[in-house]
Design an enzyme around this catalytic site. Structure first.
Site, mmCIF file in Angstrom:
data_model
loop_
_atom_site.group_PDB
_atom_site.id
_atom_site.type_symbol
_atom_site.label_atom_id
_atom_site.label_comp_id
_atom_site.label_asym_id
_atom_site.label_seq_id
_atom_site.Cartn_x
_atom_site.Cartn_y
_atom_site.Cartn_z
ATOM 1 N N HIS A 63 0.830 -1.074 0.092
ATOM 2 C CA HIS A 63 0.128 -0.139 -0.260
ATOM 3 C C HIS A 63 0.733 1.337 -0.045
ATOM 4 C CE1 HIS A 63 0.927 -0.647 4.187
ATOM 5 N NE2 HIS A 63 0.628 0.576 4.433
ATOM 6 N N HIS A 65 1.327 4.077 2.372
ATOM 7 C CA HIS A 65 1.718 4.629 3.494
ATOM 8 C C HIS A 65 3.288 4.887 3.328
ATOM 9 C CE1 HIS A 65 -2.033 3.847 6.226
ATOM 10 N NE2 HIS A 65 -2.099 5.051 5.465
ATOM 11 N N ASP A 67 6.191 4.744 5.049
ATOM 12 C CA ASP A 67 6.685 3.442 5.626
ATOM 13 C C ASP A 67 7.147 2.340 4.764
ATOM 14 O OD1 ASP A 67 4.426 3.373 6.715
ATOM 15 O OD2 ASP A 67 5.184 1.851 8.192
ATOM 16 N N HIS A 141 -7.076 -2.543 6.064
ATOM 17 C CA HIS A 141 -6.426 -1.506 6.307
ATOM 18 C C HIS A 141 -7.114 -0.075 6.022
ATOM 19 C CE1 HIS A 141 -2.896 0.125 8.205
ATOM 20 N NE2 HIS A 141 -2.328 0.655 7.161
ATOM 21 N N ASP A 208 0.428 -4.444 6.829
ATOM 22 C CA ASP A 208 -0.540 -3.652 7.553
ATOM 23 C C ASP A 208 -2.119 -4.130 7.149
ATOM 24 O OD1 ASP A 208 1.862 -2.366 7.664
ATOM 25 O OD2 ASP A 208 0.858 -0.388 7.453
ATOM 26 N N HIS A 266 7.850 -5.299 11.276
ATOM 27 C CA HIS A 266 6.975 -3.961 11.458
ATOM 28 C C HIS A 266 6.738 -3.567 12.761
ATOM 29 C CE1 HIS A 266 3.516 -1.375 10.431
ATOM 30 N NE2 HIS A 266 4.261 -1.044 9.390
#
Length: 304
Positions: A63, A65, A67, A141, A208, A266
């Site tokens: 995805h 995001h 990080d 998520h 995530d 993570h």
């Protein structure tokens, strides 16, 4: 000689720490290299790990995001700087096309590498090659996120004692493997008579997400499951709120899915003792548990 191992480039979640870089995982799978979720600093971590850009054949983003993707510009530009000749396929959520385009062309550089964009918009097989099948599955998520599963096709393992029983040697072995049968005098020997079924290996990458059907589908009978465990069980409420898993939940998935090796990663910056993740997971999962550390290498387990 083929190599199958996970090179861990980063294990932090939203905020990196002194000993944990943002995400980054390179799966070396024979002649292929799958780079998952290159977070900020991935290019430098690859140098520390001794991994050249030429090792990358596919990039998989779960995805958008930061990080999980802010290292992409450096990786893409390094592919051109190092004059990587083979095409590099890029898989990412199609809903984030705008973000991928921005990251790919984040600054001025002379682009010579071939980046083949293959956006993912649905569950199922997204690529097929000598490695087998690469599959994607929706996760739960706050933004659209996919997990990935690599599935090697099954085959057969030749049994030396059975080959010897029938007197099959040298080039005859290869002929039998290709044709499925071999004529010896007045009799025919089949491949099944001198070999046993060999299950293909499976690798799963789950970032995530909350617990959902997609997590279990990806983890099903995985030889190695790389899975986020952002929180410990004491903070399960936060995990649910922000769309993440705890180490206990990750271990539960591994146990119920008959996983062989569980790799936790993570981690939230709120924790400074990685042994707690191990201890929490071991309470649930009896298999091999690895708490990932930056620049470590985790080998695929032996075939089951």
């Amino acid at each position: 000689m083929s190599v199958r191992e996970l090179v861990v480039l980063g294990t932090a979640s939203q905020v990196p720490g002194r000993t944990r870089n943002h995400n980054g995982y390179l799966l070396r799978w024979d002649d292929d290299g799958f780079l998952f979720d290159p977070g900020e600093g991935t290019q430098r971590q690859m140098l520390f790990a001794g991994v050249p850009a030429s090792a990358i054949t596919r990039i998989c983003l779960s995805h958008f995001h930061g990080d999980h993707c802010l290292g992409l510009p450096g990786v893409v530009q390094r592919l051109s700087l190092d004059e990587v000749r083979h095409p590099v396929h890029a898989h990412y959520p199609a809903s984030g096309q705008e973000f991928f385009t921005r990251l790919r062309h984040a600054s001025v550089f002379h682009e010579t590498a071939s980046i083949v964009e293959e956006p993912v918009s649905r569950d199922g097989v997204i690529a097929v090659g000598e490695f087998g099948e690469l599959r994607a599955r929706h996760l739960d998520h706050p933004v659209e996120s996919f997990g990935y599963q690599l599935v090697e096709p099954g085959g057969r393992r030749m049994m030396p004692e059975l080959l010897a029983r029938f007197g099959i040697t040298g080039a005859e072995v290869g002929e039998l493997q290709r044709a499925g049968s071999l004529r010896l005098g007045n009799r025919t020997v089949t491949l099944e008579q001198v070999s046993v079924a060999r299950r293909g290996q499976r690798f799963a990458f789950v970032m995530d997400t909350r617990l959902c059907d997609g997590v279990y589908d990806l983890a099903d009978r995985a030889d190695m499951l790389v899975i986020e465990s952002t929180f410990l069980d004491d903070d399960a409420r936060l995990a649910e709120e922000y769309g993440h898993l705890t180490a206990r939940q990750a271990a539960q998935v591994a146990a119920e899915s008959k996983v062989n090796k569980l790799v936790l990663t993570h981690f939230s910056q709120r924790y400074d003792d990685p042994t707690k993740f191990y201890e929490e997971a071991r309470e649930i999962f009896g298999g091999d548990v690895v708490v990932a550390a930056d620049l470590s290498r985790v080998s695929m387990p032996r075939r089951r």
